[in-house]
Design a protein around this motif. Sequence first.
Motif, PDB file in Angstrom:
ATOM      1  N   GLY A  89      17.427 -22.314  22.830  1.00 37.83           N
ATOM      2  CA  GLY A  89      17.122 -23.719  22.596  1.00 37.83           C
ATOM      3  C   GLY A  89      16.990 -24.092  21.134  1.00 37.83           C
ATOM      4  N   LYS A  90      16.931 -23.105  20.233  1.00 37.60           N
ATOM      5  CA  LYS A  90      16.776 -23.384  18.803  1.00 37.60           C
ATOM      6  C   LYS A  90      18.052 -23.122  18.005  1.00 37.60           C
ATOM      7  N   ASN A 103      19.684 -29.589  16.655  1.00 34.71           N
ATOM      8  CA  ASN A 103      19.079 -28.565  15.798  1.00 34.71           C
ATOM      9  C   ASN A 103      19.763 -28.499  14.430  1.00 34.71           C
ATOM     10  N   SER A 104      21.083 -28.564  14.427  1.00 34.40           N
ATOM     11  CA  SER A 104      21.823 -28.536  13.160  1.00 34.40           C
ATOM     12  C   SER A 104      21.516 -29.770  12.319  1.00 34.40           C
ATOM     13  N   LEU A 155      24.801 -30.765  22.717  1.00 33.90           N
ATOM     14  CA  LEU A 155      23.958 -31.837  22.180  1.00 33.90           C
ATOM     15  C   LEU A 155      22.671 -31.280  21.577  1.00 33.90           C
ATOM     16  N   ALA A 156      22.044 -30.342  22.284  1.00 33.06           N
ATOM     17  CA  ALA A 156      20.820 -29.740  21.748  1.00 33.06           C
ATOM     18  C   ALA A 156      21.119 -28.957  20.475  1.00 33.06           C
ATOM     19  N   PHE A 189      22.820 -17.166   8.472  1.00 33.00           N
ATOM     20  CA  PHE A 189      21.357 -17.238   8.515  1.00 33.00           C
ATOM     21  C   PHE A 189      20.875 -17.656   9.904  1.00 33.00           C
ATOM     22  N   ALA A 190      21.530 -18.668  10.482  1.00 33.10           N
ATOM     23  CA  ALA A 190      21.120 -19.136  11.804  1.00 33.10           C
ATOM     24  C   ALA A 190      21.325 -18.060  12.863  1.00 33.10           C
ATOM     25  N   LEU A 191      22.375 -17.271  12.730  1.00 35.71           N
ATOM     26  CA  LEU A 191      22.633 -16.217  13.711  1.00 35.71           C
ATOM     27  C   LEU A 191      21.572 -15.134  13.652  1.00 35.71           C
ATOM     28  N   VAL A 192      21.123 -14.771  12.454  1.00 40.38           N
ATOM     29  CA  VAL A 192      20.169 -13.677  12.293  1.00 40.38           C
ATOM     30  C   VAL A 192      18.742 -14.135  12.578  1.00 40.38           C
TER      31      VAL A 192
END
Length: 313
Positions: free
Chosen positions: A257-258, A108-109, A103-104, A248-251
């Motif tokens: 939590g983000k 974020n997405s 859910l968190a 991008f999100a992985l790097v």
Amino acid sequence: MRDSGAKGGRTTEPGKPVKRRSAARRGAGNAVTARRTATRTATRTGQYAALVAYLAFLAFPFLWLISTAFKPPRELGSIHPTWIPEAPTLENFRQAFSQQPLLAAAGNSLLAAAVSALIAIVLATPMAYVLARYRNRLSRAATGWVVISQAFPLVLVIIPLFLILKGLHLVDSRIGLIMVYVVWSLPFALWMLTGYVRSVPPELEEAAAVDGAGRLRTLVSVTAPLLAPGIVATALFAFITAWNEFFFALVLLKSPGKQTLPVVLTHFLGTEGVADLGPLAAAALLATLPSLLLFAVVQRRITGGMLAGAVKS
């Protein structure tokens, strides 16, 4: 009366040779029509068969994902897999939510995708208007650069991008990720909206100018409403691109939590690369549904022809 010297016994009685030739022509014409009809039927049948095969090819992974998400562990490990679960269960969904903060991550997405799509549309709309209405060497060069920029691989830009964001203290930041998504989706949004702006008849803007409207008011009151299908379609693609983006999100994001949903899905893989298949399928299904539901809601707006009849001839 008959002419005994006629070749082949053909008669010279009025009307008979003409009738024979007419019947032959009709027969030949019917044969040609029949062949054309058969060719069109075969072509159409082939097209429909290819379309059905393509749809089946696209639907197979999603249908298999649904089936896997509801299978118990015993069926997941079976050497004889089945399409329909014999004992469907919701245990995979329960485990998915208990193992990872879905859910968190979905929040974020959603935040990154919605905000980046909105900013990209706000920036791209006036820029697309300028490129479409003022055609010169500069606008053509800008359009060419927009198209070329889409060919850049992510690996080529990730290192300088990381260094820039590190200098701005935006690494491991939602704001930094949103900025990256805006920059990455802006060229495509600009290119797509430029085509929609060019489809708006300039006569409408000229009529607004005659009535005393300025450029800004014309863009807001006349052009923007007519661009609604294009804006919705572009926003949808920008949203889905950001929602499904992984690299991008992985790097750029390190804090648990983000992290976004695609990154969290990788946590269902074990240290040795063995996937927890049931919970992974359940989580992947939940991650796919928002895009499908969003497209189902707005797909009626993604149509052409809203400008038909807007200008009187």
